[in-house]
Design an enzyme around this catalytic site. Structure first.
Site, mmCIF file in Angstrom:
data_model
loop_
_atom_site.group_PDB
_atom_site.id
_atom_site.type_symbol
_atom_site.label_atom_id
_atom_site.label_comp_id
_atom_site.label_asym_id
_atom_site.label_seq_id
_atom_site.Cartn_x
_atom_site.Cartn_y
_atom_site.Cartn_z
ATOM 1 N N SER A 141 0.831 -1.210 0.000
ATOM 2 C CA SER A 141 0.000 0.000 0.000
ATOM 3 C C SER A 141 0.858 1.250 0.000
ATOM 4 C CB SER A 141 -0.898 -0.004 1.246
ATOM 5 O OG SER A 141 -1.515 1.250 1.420
ATOM 6 N N TYR A 166 -2.823 -0.385 9.824
ATOM 7 C CA TYR A 166 -2.949 -0.947 8.481
ATOM 8 C C TYR A 166 -1.638 -0.804 7.714
ATOM 9 C CZ TYR A 166 -4.196 -1.312 3.552
ATOM 10 O OH TYR A 166 -4.222 -1.653 2.219
#
Length: 340
Positions: A141, A166
């Site tokens: 990400s 995350y």
């Protein structure tokens, strides 16, 4: 080639499965179909790929109406079932897209990110060690860049300062992949996704949330008073890039690439594009920056372009228009309410 796609009922996984099937490959998809967001939307994606699930028992396999696709309801944390799947199918390629998604939710339920994104990915790596594919491609990400302020973000830059759980879980995936590539001599490719949008997108992300509110005449929440930039990337460009990564012979066993549009878009311009596409003005509620959020993202995709020839083709106006037409069509048959 025979490809395993984890997270096959998810946004990106669904589109990748469709593309691989269209290209004539044999695909096995797995997903635990959790309820982080609408299970109905995930089921609708599966139906688009010819899968109709009658029950909810883990480990069940479902044959698509397309003979080249099999779907299994399976959680990556179930190492025994996962290893059996690897042993039976002996995959040529593995694409790991399964993960607990969402930055804001990671502050409410951080444990689920460690379980799904770290333990689950560890199990995938272990299965690849035991039954080596030619290549493991996995989702990272843009959030790994965290506190790094130098833009555009390049893979050579610092990415050790994540600002939410995350992002930390995704950076952990990259480190784990490096160790396994080094120790066990199989190829791993990490893809740092930037903001992906398009038809069948996630209902917890801004494009879907904004579209739903605008069409219903409800207010949208605009963080940081609208002073945000995102490298919005249309799903078709993402899938083209992923397929090119699968098809390319890589010179090193471990690599990480940015995969984005390479053009940051002002959030307010993105909203304007949605307003134009739907023919309605958004009611805007401006808020301060949310904790754990990043003000701006911008992908340097030169390394991916050099390795694979990747060049995104869909600009923001065209992409938002395609998304809006899908959203209206999906809404007309009464599905949006179930996807929220």
């Amino acid at each position: 080639m025979k490809v395993l796609v984890t997270g096959a009922a998810g946004f990106i996984g669904f589109h990748l499965v469709k593309k691989l099937i269209e290209d004539g490959h044999s695909v096995v998809g797995i997903d635990n179909i959790n309820d982080y967001y609408s299970v109905d939307l995930k089921m609708d994606r599966l139906r688009e790929c010819g899968i109709e699930i009658a029950g909810h028992t883990d480990g069940n396999s479902y044959q698509s109406t397309n003979s080249s696709y099999i779907f299994c309801k399976l959680d990556l944390t179930d190492m025994e079932e996962l290893a059996q799947l690897f042993e039976v199918h002996r995959f040529d390629y593995v694409v790991n897209l399964a993960a607990q998604a969402g930055i804001r939710y990671s502050m409410e339920n951080p444990r689920s990110y460690i379980r799904s994104n770290v333990e689950g990915f560890f199990n995938v790596l272990e299965c690849c060690r035991i039954f080596p594919p030619k290549k493991l491609v996995y989702a990272s990400s843009s959030s790994v860049y965290g506190l790094n302020t130098e833009q555009p973000f390049a893979v050579e830059q610092k990415s050790e300062t994540p600002i939410n759980v995350y992002a930390a879980s995704k950076k952990t995936n990259e480190l784990m992949a490096h160790a396994y590539s080094h120790l066990y001599n199989f190829t791993t490719i990490g893809l740092r996704f930037f903001t992906v949008y398009g038809p069948w997108g996630r209902p917890d992300m801004a494009p879907f949330l904004f579209a739903d509110a605008i069409t219903q005449g409800k207010p949208i929440t605009v963080y940081n008073n609208g002073l945000m930039k995102r490298d919005f990337t249309f799903i078709d460009d993402i899938i083209d890039g992923m397929v090119s990564v699968l098809n390319t012979d890589h010179t090193t066993k471990y690599q990480v690439f940015n995969i984005g549009n390479g053009k940051p878009v002002d959030l307010m311009h993105f909203i304007t594009c949605l307003e134009k596409a739907f023919g309605k003005e958004a009611i805007k509620n401006f808020r301060e920056m949310a904790p754990g959020d990043i003000q701006s993202t911008w992908a340097d995709t030169e390394t991916l372009k050099s390795a694979t020839g990747y060049v995104p083709k869909i600009d923001i106006e065209e992409g938002v228009g395609i998304f809006a037409r899908w959203f209206e069509a999906y809404n007309r048959i009464g599905n949006i309410a179930h996807a929220e």
